[in-house]
Structure formats: C-alpha cells, structure tokens
Design an enzyme around this catalytic site. Structure first.
Site: not given
Length: 339
Positions: A60, A62, A190, A203
C-alpha cells in the site's frame, strides 16, 4: 559607463536573482538539490533499467506506487509485506500497466519484526534473480497518541518494526553488496526523522534512530563508493499511514479515513524518490509548502523552528483531545494560511 552605475546594475541583478529564487522556493515541493537533479540530473529511465529492486511495505501507499512506477522502467521487482493478498493485487496491476512479465516479479511475504526470517528471505531473492541492486526500506507503522497515555508495548513495536526490522534486513543484504562492491540502500524515513511532532514520540524516535544509523553506515562504507545510502524524508503524503497508525495500545489503530487532499500526491513523491535513486543523493526532503520550509528552519534556524513547533503542538494536542482529527484539521489550516 561609470563604475558606480555598473555596481548599481550588479546589485540590482543580484536582488532580482534573489527574488526569483525565493519565488521558486515558495513553489518548491522538494529540497533544492533534489529539484536540480530532477531538472539537470540523470533520469530514472536511463539509470534504473534492468536492476533488481526489493521493496518492503509494497502492499500500500508509497511502496505500492513505487512498485507501479518501477514496473514501467523494466526492472526486476521483489515485493514484500505481510499481507500476501495485497501483494498479489499489486503484482497484477504491475503486469497490467507496466513493462514486466510474470518472471520479473517475485512476491516474498515478509514480517520485519520476525528478524530470524530475514536471512532466508535474502537468500530467496538471490536464488531467484542472482543479485540485489536496490533495497528500498519502506515498511513501517506510525503512531497517534500522547506519550503519557501510551503503553510501553507500543514503543517496543515501533522500534522493533521501524528500526530494528529495517536494520536487520539491511544487514542481511549488505554483505552481498559489499561482495559486489555496488548497490543502493534507500530508506523511506519521514519529516519527523528530522523535526519533532506531538502525538508521535515513539514514531519520531524510530525515525531519528534510522537517520542516525544510515548516516553512520554511510561513513563505514566510504571505501565502497559503489554502494550508496539514500535517506528519503517525505512530509505529508497520501497513504494509509495515519489509518494504520498505532494508538495508546499496540492492538489498536486509528482507523482514520479523514480527507487527504492537503497532502502530496503519492505519485509525485515516488517520482522524486526515483530521481533520488538515479542520482545517488544522500538525503532528500520531499514536501509541499509550508512543510518544506520547516525542514529548512529545523536545519538552519532551530530556535525559530522550536518556537513555531511549540505553537503548532498546542493546537494539535487540543484537537486530538477534543476528538478532532489532529492531522487533517491542523495541516489543512496551515496549508490554507500559506496559500
């Protein structure tokens, strides 16, 4: 022409050039080095053809879009994730819309937290295609919860999956690349691998750890110029990352189906990733404004960045506590103000 007039003309030209660059930056959706590489650098269509590319998290978001765009470049694809049926769906679309045949795509189910399986998975890829030219570390999960409310199991899951799982798989592939003295290791990090964001303590920690690991690994591979390490740092991108994000308990995800129109299109993000791979860029920032500006502020003006981040954090936490989607409500308002 007098020297004084000449100096005034030069100063005017410099000012105009500065204004033009500022206007270009305000419309930019990636760091300036990456945009230059897209304009003047090597093309993915030239550089990536015939390579063997292993993509984790390919079911799913990217990873899925990356599989579709790579399938049009004539590569051999290894698609890995935990959900086999979703990998089968991605493979079918690659065969329908790409330039690949059945033999060019290997579905290899993989759980990044099951680190004992990574050596066997690597051997399976080498047995199928004989080499691994590019490893794309894309698998991972996000988080939406306040630190004080979050179970320690959530932090453990985030580190196990996002950090240790990626490190483990990289360590399995790396000896093969060292033996061949070539290869590309691409890691999807990220924006929060560089900055700080509330509701994502675990995260952020896992992504900061990844950035530190791969930057240090790059120094250890200095004697192998044919092996390149690329850190991809996207801002908000259309995907299921928020929907699948962990909450205060490891068994719960947000299930969010909020509007994502304010986020960058997945296809654009992936195209810039391919440019990064083709040009062996070390680290890239991919984001629309004003998120791209935050990358630069954190890098070059951290005091101002902290002030802005703290102001934004208060609003985001208030929205979260009141049950409003913290991402869409805040980011839409920020983007609207910028526009």
């Amino acid at each position: 022409m007098s020297w004084e007039l000449l100096l005034w003309l030069l100063a005017l030209c410099a000012l105009l050039a500065l204004v033009v660059q500022l206007l270009r930056f305000l419309r930019a959706d990636a760091d300036l080095t990456l945009l230059w590489a897209e304009w003047q650098g090597r093309r993915p269509e030239w550089e990536l053809t015939d390579m063997v590319v292993w993509v984790t998290g390919a079911s799913s978001g990217i990873g899925e879009e990356l599989a579709y765009q790579l399938s049009k470049l004539g590569v051999s694809l290894v698609l890995s994730a935990r959900r086999v049926h979703e990998l089968e769906r991605v493979k079918r679309k690659c065969l329908e819309n790409g330039n690949l045949k059945e033999k060019d795509i290997l579905i290899l189910p993989l759980d990044l937290t099951n680190r004992s399986s990574h050596e066997m998975a690597t051997k399976a890829v080498l047995q199928e295609f004989g080499r691994i030219d590019i490893l794309v570390n894309n698998g991972g999960v996000s988080q939406r919860a306040l630190c004080v409310d979050t179970s320690l199991d959530v932090f453990k899951e985030l580190i196990d999956l996002n950090y240790l799982g990626t490190v483990s798989l990289t360590k399995c592939v790396l000896p093969h690349m060292i033996e061949r003295k070539q290869g590309k290791i691409v890691t999807v990090n990220s924006i929060v691998g560089i900055i700080a964001a509330p509701l994502s303590t675990g995260y952020c920690a896992s992504k900061h750890a990844l950035r530190g690991f791969f930057n240090t690994l790059r120094t250890e591979l200095a004697t192998y110029p044919g092996i390149t390490i690329s850190n991809i740092c996207p801002g908000p991108v259309q995907s299921n990352i928020v929907k699948n994000a962990l909450t205060e308990e490891v068994t719960k995800s947000t299930g969010s189906t909020a509007d994502q129109s304010y986020k960058m299109a997945t296809s654009r993000c992936v195209r810039l990733m391919l440019v990064t791979m083709a040009n062996d860029l070390k680290e890239v920032w991919i984001a629309d404004q004003p998120f791209l500006l935050m990358f630069y502020l954190w890098q070059y003006m951290p005091t101002l960045a902290w002030w802005l981040t703290n102001k934004a954090a208060k609003r985001r936490i208030e929205n979260f506590k009141s049950g409003v989607d913290a991402d869409s409500s805040y980011f839409r308002s920020v983007k609207k103000k910028h526009d």
